[in-house]
Design a protein around this motif. Sequence first.
Motif, PDB file in Angstrom:
ATOM      1  N   LYS A 100       0.813  -1.219   0.000  1.00  0.00           N
ATOM      2  CA  LYS A 100       0.000   0.000   0.000  1.00  0.00           C
ATOM      3  C   LYS A 100       0.846   1.267   0.000  1.00  0.00           C
ATOM      4  N   SER A 101       2.094   1.174   0.470  1.00  0.00           N
ATOM      5  CA  SER A 101       2.950   2.351   0.432  1.00  0.00           C
ATOM      6  C   SER A 101       3.227   2.781  -1.011  1.00  0.00           C
ATOM      7  N   ASP A 106       3.851  10.771  -4.310  1.00  0.00           N
ATOM      8  CA  ASP A 106       4.968  11.709  -4.435  1.00  0.00           C
ATOM      9  C   ASP A 106       5.547  11.700  -5.849  1.00  0.00           C
ATOM     10  N   ILE A 107       5.216  10.690  -6.646  1.00  0.00           N
ATOM     11  CA  ILE A 107       5.399  10.745  -8.097  1.00  0.00           C
ATOM     12  C   ILE A 107       4.053  10.411  -8.721  1.00  0.00           C
ATOM     13  N   LYS A 108       3.712  11.056  -9.806  1.00  0.00           N
ATOM     14  CA  LYS A 108       2.373  10.954 -10.380  1.00  0.00           C
ATOM     15  C   LYS A 108       2.304   9.860 -11.445  1.00  0.00           C
ATOM     16  N   PRO A 109       1.160   9.174 -11.546  1.00  0.00           N
ATOM     17  CA  PRO A 109      -0.035   9.333 -10.709  1.00  0.00           C
ATOM     18  C   PRO A 109       0.147   8.777  -9.294  1.00  0.00           C
ATOM     19  N   ASN A 110       0.924   7.703  -9.157  1.00  0.00           N
ATOM     20  CA  ASN A 110       1.396   7.228  -7.858  1.00  0.00           C
ATOM     21  C   ASN A 110       2.553   6.267  -8.109  1.00  0.00           C
ATOM     22  N   ARG A 111       3.186   5.818  -7.043  1.00  0.00           N
ATOM     23  CA  ARG A 111       4.370   4.965  -7.187  1.00  0.00           C
ATOM     24  C   ARG A 111       4.052   3.678  -7.954  1.00  0.00           C
ATOM     25  N   LEU A 112       2.915   3.070  -7.647  1.00  0.00           N
ATOM     26  CA  LEU A 112       2.573   1.804  -8.273  1.00  0.00           C
ATOM     27  C   LEU A 112       2.352   1.960  -9.771  1.00  0.00           C
ATOM     28  N   GLN A 229      11.753  12.562   0.723  1.00  0.00           N
ATOM     29  CA  GLN A 229      10.913  13.407   1.570  1.00  0.00           C
ATOM     30  C   GLN A 229       9.637  12.689   1.989  1.00  0.00           C
ATOM     31  N   GLY A 230       9.173  11.785   1.144  1.00  0.00           N
ATOM     32  CA  GLY A 230       8.012  10.973   1.472  1.00  0.00           C
ATOM     33  C   GLY A 230       6.692  11.634   1.134  1.00  0.00           C
ATOM     34  N   ALA A 231       5.621  10.890   1.376  1.00  0.00           N
ATOM     35  CA  ALA A 231       4.271  11.370   1.104  1.00  0.00           C
ATOM     36  C   ALA A 231       3.283  10.541   1.901  1.00  0.00           C
ATOM     37  N   THR A 232       2.073  11.038   1.989  1.00  0.00           N
ATOM     38  CA  THR A 232       1.006  10.277   2.634  1.00  0.00           C
ATOM     39  C   THR A 232       0.519   9.180   1.687  1.00  0.00           C
ATOM     40  N   VAL A 250       0.280   8.478   8.306  1.00  0.00           N
ATOM     41  CA  VAL A 250       1.474   7.709   7.955  1.00  0.00           C
ATOM     42  C   VAL A 250       2.196   8.390   6.789  1.00  0.00           C
ATOM     43  N   ILE A 251       3.493   8.571   6.941  1.00  0.00           N
ATOM     44  CA  ILE A 251       4.328   9.114   5.869  1.00  0.00           C
ATOM     45  C   ILE A 251       5.263   8.006   5.396  1.00  0.00           C
ATOM     46  N   THR A 252       5.257   7.730   4.114  1.00  0.00           N
ATOM     47  CA  THR A 252       6.128   6.697   3.552  1.00  0.00           C
ATOM     48  C   THR A 252       7.257   7.353   2.764  1.00  0.00           C
ATOM     49  N   ARG A 253       8.482   6.914   3.006  1.00  0.00           N
ATOM     50  CA  ARG A 253       9.671   7.519   2.378  1.00  0.00           C
ATOM     51  C   ARG A 253      10.475   6.470   1.622  1.00  0.00           C
ATOM     52  N   LEU A 254      11.065   6.902   0.544  1.00  0.00           N
ATOM     53  CA  LEU A 254      11.937   6.041  -0.250  1.00  0.00           C
ATOM     54  C   LEU A 254      13.215   5.737   0.528  1.00  0.00           C
ATOM     55  N   ASN A 255      13.540   4.465   0.652  1.00  0.00           N
ATOM     56  CA  ASN A 255      14.756   4.031   1.346  1.00  0.00           C
ATOM     57  C   ASN A 255      15.839   3.738   0.300  1.00  0.00           C
TER      58      ASN A 255
END
Length: 332
Positions: A100-101, A106-112, A229-232, A250-255
């Motif tokens: 779900k993260s 934080d990138i469009k339309p979303n990470r997935l 920086q992450g995003a909701t 919840v904020i999810t950030r790229l590791n």
Amino acid sequence: MFRFEHTYLLSILVLVPVLVGFYLAVLRWKSKTAAIIGDKDLVQVLTRNYSPTRYFWKFFVAISALVFLVLAAANPQTKGEGGKVNRKGLDLMILMDVSKSMLAQDIKPNRLERSKQLVSLLIDQLSDNRIGLVWFAGRAYLQMPLTTDVSAAKMYLQNAGPDAVPTQGTVIGEALKMASNSFNSKEKKYKAVILISDGEDHDPEALKIVKDLAASGVMINTVGVGSPQGATIFDPATNDTKRDANGNTVITRLNELQLRELAQTGNGTYVLLQDPSAAVRTLQAQLATIEQKELQDDAFVQYNTWYFYVLAMVLVLLLLEIYLPERKPMPV
């Protein structure tokens, strides 16, 4: 090579033992009925033109016709000449995070969706290779084993999402294990992995597995999706942003640190996913450094079909069943 085009139709053959059981039940019923009448001489007179042998052969011919009909529907085939296409390529496993993260925007339309765009381009641009797909979140699932079937890969990609892996989390190590099991363990080259994830949950087991894969000749490439920086996370189930047990957003950030370390250990490259086309070019260049092998592609094999011969046998058997008398001629 012999095969049936529609193997699932062969399951209809389970009717054969059922019909045999019905035939035996009818024989028992006839025997019981004769016993109820009681008078053997009378029974012999009443059934003097009945032939158990002819009755058996009519049943045998009918059941044989059914078997051949099912075989015809399954379409028996043999491999034609000149159908095999040989190409050079790699065995490539694509591992994509669908937790779900990955719904963070934080990138469009979303990470997935951005990851799916990347995988779609990879499938198109690397179609000369054998490609396998693994989706992972809290667990890893093999979606497609290594194959050259591009259309099947695109079909699996369409359905990729959090619903495909109900357990949440980011088990990179388990996904890497699944990729390892998909490769030919006897080969020490021709193998690569592309891992696409935000790497949010640190998986200490992942680095050990990457070391083992690298030792067996597998190149590990990683693609980071998201931003430091992450995003909701927008949760479609609640139609709201995801919150923890205390009600905090919840904020999810790229590791990136973990993903870079995995790529470095796996003799591969790390790519930050921004432009999918640029990422594909970078990954292609990295994969080009691996020695390729001859791959036999059966996707373009032409097969000779033989169902019409089997169907002709069905017709012969049905005519035989119709004209085969069940009773013997009455004595003159």
